[in-house]
Design an enzyme around this catalytic site. Structure first.
Site, PDB file in Angstrom:
ATOM      1  N   LYS A 220     -31.574   5.185   0.173  1.00  0.00           N
ATOM      2  CA  LYS A 220     -30.325   4.755  -0.319  1.00  0.00           C
ATOM      3  C   LYS A 220     -30.348   4.287  -1.954  1.00  0.00           C
ATOM      4  O   LYS A 220     -29.427   4.412  -2.667  1.00  0.00           O
ATOM      5  CB  LYS A 220     -29.939   3.306   0.587  1.00  0.00           C
ATOM      6  CG  LYS A 220     -29.519   3.702   1.898  1.00  0.00           C
ATOM      7  CD  LYS A 220     -28.477   2.925   2.483  1.00  0.00           C
ATOM      8  CE  LYS A 220     -27.928   3.678   3.499  1.00  0.00           C
ATOM      9  NZ  LYS A 220     -27.395   2.591   4.758  1.00  0.00           N
TER      10      LYS A 220
ATOM     11  N   LYS B 257     -24.705  14.937  11.226  1.00  0.00           N
ATOM     12  CA  LYS B 257     -24.429  13.833  12.242  1.00  0.00           C
ATOM     13  C   LYS B 257     -22.758  13.714  11.830  1.00  0.00           C
ATOM     14  O   LYS B 257     -22.222  13.872  10.729  1.00  0.00           O
ATOM     15  CB  LYS B 257     -25.045  12.664  11.638  1.00  0.00           C
ATOM     16  CG  LYS B 257     -25.562  11.691  12.683  1.00  0.00           C
ATOM     17  CD  LYS B 257     -26.713  10.640  12.024  1.00  0.00           C
ATOM     18  CE  LYS B 257     -26.067   9.322  12.968  1.00  0.00           C
ATOM     19  NZ  LYS B 257     -27.152   8.254  12.596  1.00  0.00           N
TER      20      LYS B 257
ATOM     21  N   LYS C 209     -18.630   8.698   8.820  1.00  0.00           N
ATOM     22  CA  LYS C 209     -17.371   8.376   8.544  1.00  0.00           C
ATOM     23  C   LYS C 209     -17.390   8.687   6.958  1.00  0.00           C
ATOM     24  O   LYS C 209     -16.322   8.706   6.516  1.00  0.00           O
ATOM     25  CB  LYS C 209     -17.195   6.933   8.321  1.00  0.00           C
ATOM     26  CG  LYS C 209     -18.353   6.034   8.156  1.00  0.00           C
ATOM     27  CD  LYS C 209     -18.276   5.116   7.088  1.00  0.00           C
ATOM     28  CE  LYS C 209     -19.473   4.229   6.701  1.00  0.00           C
ATOM     29  NZ  LYS C 209     -20.252   4.678   5.461  1.00  0.00           N
TER      30      LYS C 209
END
Ligand code: TRP
Length: 337
Positions: free
Chosen positions: A113, A196, A199
């Site tokens: 991240k 995967k 969203k």
């Protein structure tokens, strides 16, 4: 009764992957009868990635509505929002003081991240797994249902609990166990069976949202990527899309994959999709309908979450007080006897 704790970030676009991978298992634990379940919407964790106040508010309501619509029952489980219970942030600080930086440097999620420009990554992102440990330990929970991707964070939570116990010579925190959730934990994209369901995929056709109505579900399954081989069986290497849809079917039907392979051995892909659509509409339509009802009634959600927070505080506050005693903090207004 064993205490179960888990958390979910308030993000926009709760989808089938969240339901099959996490929420469904939470409901199952709630219904099992052997556990005291505490479920938390972790808005403070979400703040490490998101800085739009409207989105934070909307997403928190959205996730609360989704959890209730999927069957989390506030009469059976403690359902609340993390920032409503100050013990999480307070315990986080104490735990931060027993966590070596070296442990945090090994966290793969932080590395991913933070990206290349690690100097500019916020401290909160680095401390994220310590706050996660505080979430669990504030309730002295022993079982933590999570997806595969949270395994490393759970191991760190155990290490932090052990470190606290050793440093202060106590046996206070139990070491929490991950409960890695089973079949169809990884629901893949409908457009690419190797990625995967997420969203953040720009194509809405890649996922089934818990707000999609029956027509939209049917359209997405019809358009889902397929191959031209007759028969449906599980082979994620060579047939990722067929395997993903079969795993979704198995999870929704609560039937083993092997049994379905036998059933669909000669079925055309298009016919299998028809069957999958029927099943998905049957299982999801009641959820999506309830979800829209909950979303339309924010005062009701506010009440449910306020009650949940009160119950959560009643558990976490005495535990935090014990921690403060163990580390030797003075308590305001209390005389040593
Ligand atoms: N990090 C978890 C996730 O992204 C969410 C989370 C926060 C959590 N606190 C937790 C999960 C405590 C389990 C227990 O999925």
């Amino acid at each position: 009764m064993q205490r179960v704790f888990s958390g979910i970030q308030p993000t926009h676009g709760i989808h089938l992957g969240n339901y099959l991978g996490a929420i469904r298992h939470w409901v199952r634990l709630q219904e099992d009868g052997r556990y005291e379940c505490i479920y938390c919407i972790v808005d403070q964790h979400a703040l490490t990635a998101l800085h739009d106040r409207r989105a934070m508010t909307d997403n928190t309501y959205e996730v609360a509505a989704a959890l209730l619509a999927c069957g989390i029952d506030p009469a059976k489980s403690v359902l609340f929002v993390q920032s409503h219970v100050p013990a999480h942030a307070q315990l986080h600080w104490v735990l931060a003081c027993v966590t070596p930086i070296g442990w945090l440097n090994r966290m793969t999620q932080f590395k991913e991240k933070a990206g290349r420009d690690r100097e500019r990554a916020p401290l909160g992102l680095y401390a994220y797994p310590v706050l996660q440990a505080a979430d669990i330990l504030a309730y002295r929970a022993v079982l933590v249902p999570v997806g595969e991707d949270q395994k490393q964070h759970l191991e760190l939570s155990r290490d932090i609990a052990g470190s606290f116990n050793r440093k202060f010579g106590v046996d206070f925190f139990p070491l929490p166990e991950p409960l890695i959730t089973g079949e169809a934990t990884r629901v893949m994209s409908l457009r690419d069976g190797r990625r995967k369901m997420s969203k953040s995929d720009p194509s809405d056709m890649s996922r089934i949202n818990l707000t999609d109505d029956a027509d939209r579900i049917a359209l997405k399954i019809r358009r889902a990527k397929s191959d031209s081989i007759r028969g449906i069986w599980y082979d994620p290497e060579n047939r990722p899309e067929a395997s993903n849809l079969l795993a979704i079917y198995a999870a929704l039907a609560e039937r083993p994959v092997a049994e379905l392979e036998a059933e669909f051995r000669d079925t055309l892909f298009a016919d299998f999709k028809t069957r999958l659509t029927e099943l998905m509409v049957e299982k999801l339509a009641p959820i999506t309908r309830r979800m829209r009802e909950y979303l339309a009634d924010r005062p009701h959600l506010d009440r449910v979450l306020a009650e949940g927070a009160e119950r959560a505080r009643a558990i976490a506050t005495p535990i935090l007080e014990e921690v403060y005693d163990i580390v030797g903090f003075l308590r305001p207004g209390r005389r040593e006897t």
